[in-house]
Design an enzyme around this catalytic site. Structure first.
Site, short mmCIF file in Angstrom:
data_model
loop_
_atom_site.label_atom_id
_atom_site.label_comp_id
_atom_site.label_asym_id
_atom_site.label_seq_id
_atom_site.Cartn_x
_atom_site.Cartn_y
_atom_site.Cartn_z
N LYS A 87 -2.57 -12.91 -4.35
CA LYS A 87 -2.11 -12.31 -3.09
C LYS A 87 -2.88 -12.93 -1.93
O LYS A 87 -4.13 -12.93 -1.93
CB LYS A 87 -2.35 -10.81 -3.16
CG LYS A 87 -1.44 -9.98 -2.30
CD LYS A 87 -1.60 -8.52 -2.67
CE LYS A 87 -0.81 -7.61 -1.80
NZ LYS A 87 -1.11 -6.21 -2.06
C1 E4P Z 1 0.87 -4.00 -0.42
O1 E4P Z 1 0.88 -4.68 -1.40
C2 E4P Z 1 -0.17 -3.06 -0.07
O2 E4P Z 1 -1.01 -2.89 -1.18
C3 E4P Z 1 0.32 -1.69 0.26
O3 E4P Z 1 1.67 -1.51 -0.04
C4 E4P Z 1 -0.13 -1.16 1.57
O4 E4P Z 1 0.32 0.17 1.68
P1 E4P Z 1 -0.28 1.22 2.74
O5 E4P Z 1 0.28 0.88 4.07
O6 E4P Z 1 0.22 2.54 2.23
O7 E4P Z 1 -1.77 1.06 2.68
#
Ligand code: E4P
Length: 218
Positions: A87
């Protein structure tokens, strides 16, 4: 649509996996910190533990923000387990790293996407997934689902194979709307996934069936 769970909590990942509908896991540095996972060896061991629970892709985020650092971290993550997807944030250095990983056959998830232009750049660089954060856009009165629909249109116009991974999903309606506009994947909390099960007519209908069955089977 694929269902990923957005957590680093092993218990919740196991519970979702036991449902039989889980296609993968996404994590981020905040989610890892929430579980108290720190230090290189512990972080790597935790990713390995997640991969052993699920069958699908597991996104593991780089911490470095420079190209060389991202490449070093990403290569270490990629060899950790075949299910790992590296990522990478959507920055100038991140795009270079995604292109590098793509050329090497290392799969990537381009994260922190908040506009269709960012998604287009990530697709051009060869990202396996783009992660538009719909909940965080909704939080600032911007249409998160509309962004998913825009990216769908753009990717379909040109046949980009990059998968749209709707992230920052907060509740059941987000999941349904993601499916309506053609997200390839959604990643959300266990509560949102389990919330899809709920309907009062299911509960009352089942109670009635069981009561009627009991009447003649005492
Ligand atoms: C994406 O991969 C992130 O881990 C995540 O979806 C962020 O979500 P949040 O806005 O609830 O922290």
């Amino acid at each position: 649509m694929k269902f990923f769970i957005d957590t680093a909590n092993l218990e919740q990942i196991r519970e979702a996996q036991d449902l039989g509908i889980l296609d993968g896991v996404t994590t981020n540095p905040s989610l890892m910190a929430k579980e108290g996972i720190s230090g290189y060896d512990n972080v790597m061991a935790h990713y390995r533990a997640i991969c052993e629970i699920v069958d699908g892709d597991v996104s593991a985020e780089v911490i470095a923000t420079d190209f060389e650092g991202m490449v070093k971290e990403g290569e270490n993550l990629a060899v950790l387990h075949p299910q790992i997807v590296v990522k990478v944030p959507i920055t100038k250095e991140g795009i270079k790293a995604i292109k590098y990983f793509s050329n090497k056959g290392i799969r990537t998830n381009c994260t922190l996407i908040f506009s269709s232009g960012q998604a287009l750049l990530a697709a051009k660089a060869g990202a396996t997934y783009v992660s538009p954060f719909i909940g965080r856009l909704d939080d600032i009165s911007t249409d998160g689902i509309g962004l998913i629909a825009d990216i769908r249109l753009i990717f379909d116009n040109y046949g980009y194979e990059t998968q749209i991974l709707a992230a920052s999903v907060r509740h059941t309606m987000h999941i349904i709307q993601c499916a309506q506009v053609g997200a390839d994947v959604m990643t959300g909390p266990l509560s949102a996934i389990l919330g899809l099960l709920k309907h009062p007519l299911t509960d009352s209908g089942l109670a009635q069936f069981l009561a009627d069955h009991a009447k003649v089977n005492e």
